[in-house]
Design a protein around this motif. Structure first.
Motif, short mmCIF file in Angstrom:
data_model
loop_
_atom_site.label_atom_id
_atom_site.label_comp_id
_atom_site.label_asym_id
_atom_site.label_seq_id
_atom_site.Cartn_x
_atom_site.Cartn_y
_atom_site.Cartn_z
N GLY A 90 -38.77 36.87 75.68
CA GLY A 90 -40.06 36.52 75.10
C GLY A 90 -40.74 35.32 75.71
O GLY A 90 -41.79 34.90 75.25
N ALA A 153 -45.07 37.65 76.43
CA ALA A 153 -46.37 38.07 75.88
C ALA A 153 -47.38 38.32 76.99
O ALA A 153 -48.09 39.33 76.99
CB ALA A 153 -46.89 37.01 74.92
N LYS A 156 -46.57 41.46 78.89
CA LYS A 156 -46.91 42.62 78.08
C LYS A 156 -48.40 42.92 78.19
O LYS A 156 -48.82 44.07 78.31
CB LYS A 156 -46.56 42.36 76.61
CG LYS A 156 -45.41 43.20 76.14
CD LYS A 156 -44.76 42.78 74.86
CE LYS A 156 -45.60 42.40 73.70
NZ LYS A 156 -44.76 41.98 72.56
N LYS A 157 -49.19 41.83 78.18
CA LYS A 157 -50.64 41.99 78.24
C LYS A 157 -51.07 42.61 79.57
O LYS A 157 -51.98 43.44 79.61
CB LYS A 157 -51.31 40.63 78.05
CG LYS A 157 -52.59 40.75 77.27
CD LYS A 157 -53.03 39.42 76.73
CE LYS A 157 -54.12 39.63 75.69
NZ LYS A 157 -54.66 38.39 75.20
N GLY A 238 -42.56 46.69 75.21
CA GLY A 238 -42.43 45.39 74.55
C GLY A 238 -41.00 45.02 74.27
O GLY A 238 -40.64 43.85 74.18
#
Lengths: 320, 350
Positions: A90, A153, A156-157, A238
């Motif tokens: 993460g 994050a 992932k975007k 994710g």
């Protein structure tokens, strides 16, 4: 030239074009049966999934053109996804490590496949299947059955974000990977040698091509491409699970064959494989929209392959 | 006397089964040492070994029948699950008597095997890829019939299956003996010889008046029967149903046959498959006892089932690799046989 003849020639010789027609046809059927499925979100997700599958199919295309089959694509992808989330946990800024680790893993497994299939002389389908079992078991051993961590994050975007709500941000990865695969298969020296090897191995060898090296290299590249596809797949999902992408092995194979490559080797194109991926994703999207259960999907996938084989891969009869 | 023995030995060395036999004996000796002879040579040990592994052994026998005719079937594994699913679901859902249900399951196994045979022999599709795709079809059918693992078998059936007759003969061994006896008969008929002829070269066999398609279809019939029996054994030994089990038996049986010295077409006997299967079974057994030994010997060492699975799958892989040693003499034929399985069509299109 009459239009009838032209259509027949199109069906027979332009398999990528044919794949596009089939994909449109399937999409049309899906929309007709369930008009609600026609929305911008569906198109976005079809595009992303097609890209993912086409990344995995890049290596598969090379292997099939050289006359082999790689069934370890799926397990390498799952392994790459597990490694990705395991390293990222993460947090941002670890992309380089992820790529390094997964590509090394993919190349190592590809090398194992290649050496066993080419040097030892066992059939690629059997050896890659056995290797994929081992890789799957390794995922369970490493993670204890429960992979931890999520994708960063920002990463992932870069995969999931939709520009104007339609074009997925993953397109920027696609541009790079497609260009690379196109260059390797259609424009490089390696690509030329690949086609020659697949077409007639002894003739290629007599012309001074190191056919064994070429064939091992296709397996290594297949491992690398599927590892990259696995990393991006982890970004798309994710998170990761053991055996998350296992069905990509079979799907990528069918996609490559739908796109016009032949198991006998020496025939095929990467554009065809991309259109083949589109067909596979539209088909699976249609099955999802029509609320068809997993077992029936398996059935359909198996039948599609048997039909394809019947159409394009029959042997000559014995009495001739 | 010595001369006669030497000649026998020389004859035996040239048999297809030689490498498989040697491998089997080697791991058997290893296993006996790990497990200690006193514990290995007991009736209950043989009973457990045979009854637990009878499905795999029978699958290997079926696969070797096919390989003798120059074809193969990767979907054999999931066919066991198919037989298992029918045998459980017919009595449970439709109230069919157990005996009839099991007979139907056996017939189902034969039919599904004939379907594979139809695709490969009549439609002339490449065997490896076709049967790999058929695996998906059968998997779908299995889950349609039985959504999730469930069901049970009456006590008398699995008690009988696990029983020991006359104090020394495990019931499972009886099944194996029956199959081997039937094979001894088939081998001696005209059909047995036709199998080798077709396996060696279908075109030549056709030229001398044998119908290769019929011979290969019959091989699928025999294989279907053996695999049906294997599925029933699986049902009896697990005493429950699972639609997705035993899938890896297909590749495992292929690996076993090749280890046993089997080759495509006209080379190898059923005992090749038998010793190959025995090799895999004994190795698996030895690994299990080795792990037990290790966890006892080293304090704090925890080995979960994931490790066991990893080791057993690695053994399949290494087994495939070991064919470099075993099939050395016939390697070129083996390679060509596989090429035949993989690519059948001519170049098409452009």
């Amino acid at each position: 030239m009459g239009s009838g003849l032209r259509i027949r020639r199109f069906v027979k010789y332009n398999r990528p074009g044919m794949a596009l027609v089939i994909a449109l046809f399937l999409l049309l059927i899906t929309v007709l049966i369930n008009p609600k499925s026609l929305n911008i979100n569906t198109f976005g997700s079809i595009l992303v999934q097609t890209m993912l599958l086409s990344f995995a199919a890049a290596g598969q295309t090379m292997v099939v053109i050289s006359g082999g089959v790689d069934l370890s694509v799926g397990s390498v992808m799952s392994m790459a996804a597990v490694i990705t989330t395991g390293i990222m946990q993460g947090q941002g800024g670890r992309f380089a490590q992820v790529i390094l680790a997964t590509v090394a893993m993919g190349a190592a497994i590809g090398l194992l496949n290649g050496v066993c299939a080419v040097r030892v002389g066992l059939p690629p389908i059997v050896i890659t299947l056995a290797v994929s079992y081992v890789v799957t078991r390794l995922q369970y051993v490493f993670t204890g059955g429960m992979p931890t961590g999520v994708a960063a994050a920002l990463f992932k975007k870069t995969v999931q974000y939709r520009i104007f709500g339609l074009i997925p941000a993953a397109t920027m990865y696609a541009v790079v990977i497609w260009a690379l695969a196109f260059f390797l298969i259609h424009r490089s020296r390696f690509g030329k040698q690949l086609y020659l090897t697949g077409n007639n191995e002894s003739a290629a060898r007599l012309n001074g091509i190191n056919t064994r090296k070429i064939r091992v290299l296709t397996f290594v590249l297949s491992g690398v491409f599927s590892a990259v596809a696995g990393v991006l797949g982890a970004g798309y999902m994710g998170m990761s699970q053991c055996q998350l992408f296992d069905n990509y092995a079979y799907n990528s194979l069918v996609a490559v064959i739908v796109g016009g490559s032949l198991f006998v080797g020496g025939v095929g194109s990467y554009f065809g494989s991309i259109t083949g991926s589109l067909v596979m994703i539209v088909l699976s999207n249609g099955l999802t929209v029509l609320d068809i259960s997993q077992p029936v999907r398996n059935l359909v996938l198996g039948l599609v392959m048997v039909i394809l084989l019947t159409l394009y891969n029959r042997a000559k009869p014995i009495r001739q | 006397m010595a001369e006669a023995i030497r000649r026998r030995w020389g004859h035996f060395r040239r048999q297809p089964v030689f490498t498989g036999f040697c491998l089997f004996m080697a791991v058997l000796a290893l296993n006996i040492i790990i497990q200690t002879p006193a514990k290995f040579f007991t009736v209950s040990n043989f009973r457990i070994l045979l009854s637990k592994n009878m499905p795999l052994i029978l699958t290997c026998l079926g696969q070797s029948v096919l390989m003798m005719c120059g074809v193969l079937d990767l979907s054999t594994g999931i066919q066991l699950a198919f037989v298992n699913v029918i045998a459980i679901m017919l009595p449970q859902e439709l109230g069919v008597p157990v005996g009839l249900g099991w007979a139907c399951a056996l017939t189902g196994g034969v039919l599904i095997s004939l379907f594979c045979g139809f695709c490969i022999v009549k439609l002339r599709l490449p065997a490896l890829l076709t049967t790999f795709s058929i695996t998906y079809i059968i998997k779908g059918v299995n889950v349609l019939i039985m959504g999730e693992p469930q069901g049970k078998v009456e006590k008398i059936i699995y008690k009988t299956y696990d029983s020991v007759l006359f104090g020394f003969l495990p019931f499972a061994a009886l099944i194996l003996l029956a199959v081997l006896l039937i094979w001894q008969y088939i081998k001696r008929t005209r059909y047995g010889r036709h199998m080798y002829a077709v396996g060696n070269n279908p075109r030549n066999a056709y030229a001398v008046g044998i119908n290769p398609e019929r011979v290969q279809m019959k091989a699928f019939l025999i294989k279907g029967f053996i695999v049906g029996l294997a599925g029933l054994c699986l049902t009896a030994s697990n005493a429950s149903g699972n639609p997705l089990q035993a899938e890896e038996y297909g590749i495992r049986s292929l690996s076993a046959c090749m280890l046993g010295g089997m080759n495509f077409g006209g080379w190898g006997t059923l005992s090749c498959g038998l010793f190959g299967a025995g090799f895999l079974v004994i190795v698996q057994n030895a690994v299990y006892y080795l792990f037990n030994f290790l966890t006892k010997a080293i304090q704090g060492l925890m080995i979960n089932s994931y490790w066991q699975n990893l080791v057993s799958d690695t053994i399949i892989f290494l087994g495939l690799l070991a064919t470099i040693i075993t099939a050395k003499a016939q390697r070129e034929t083996l390679k060509q046989g596989f090429v035949k399985q993989l690519k059948r069509g001519e170049k098409y299109g452009g």
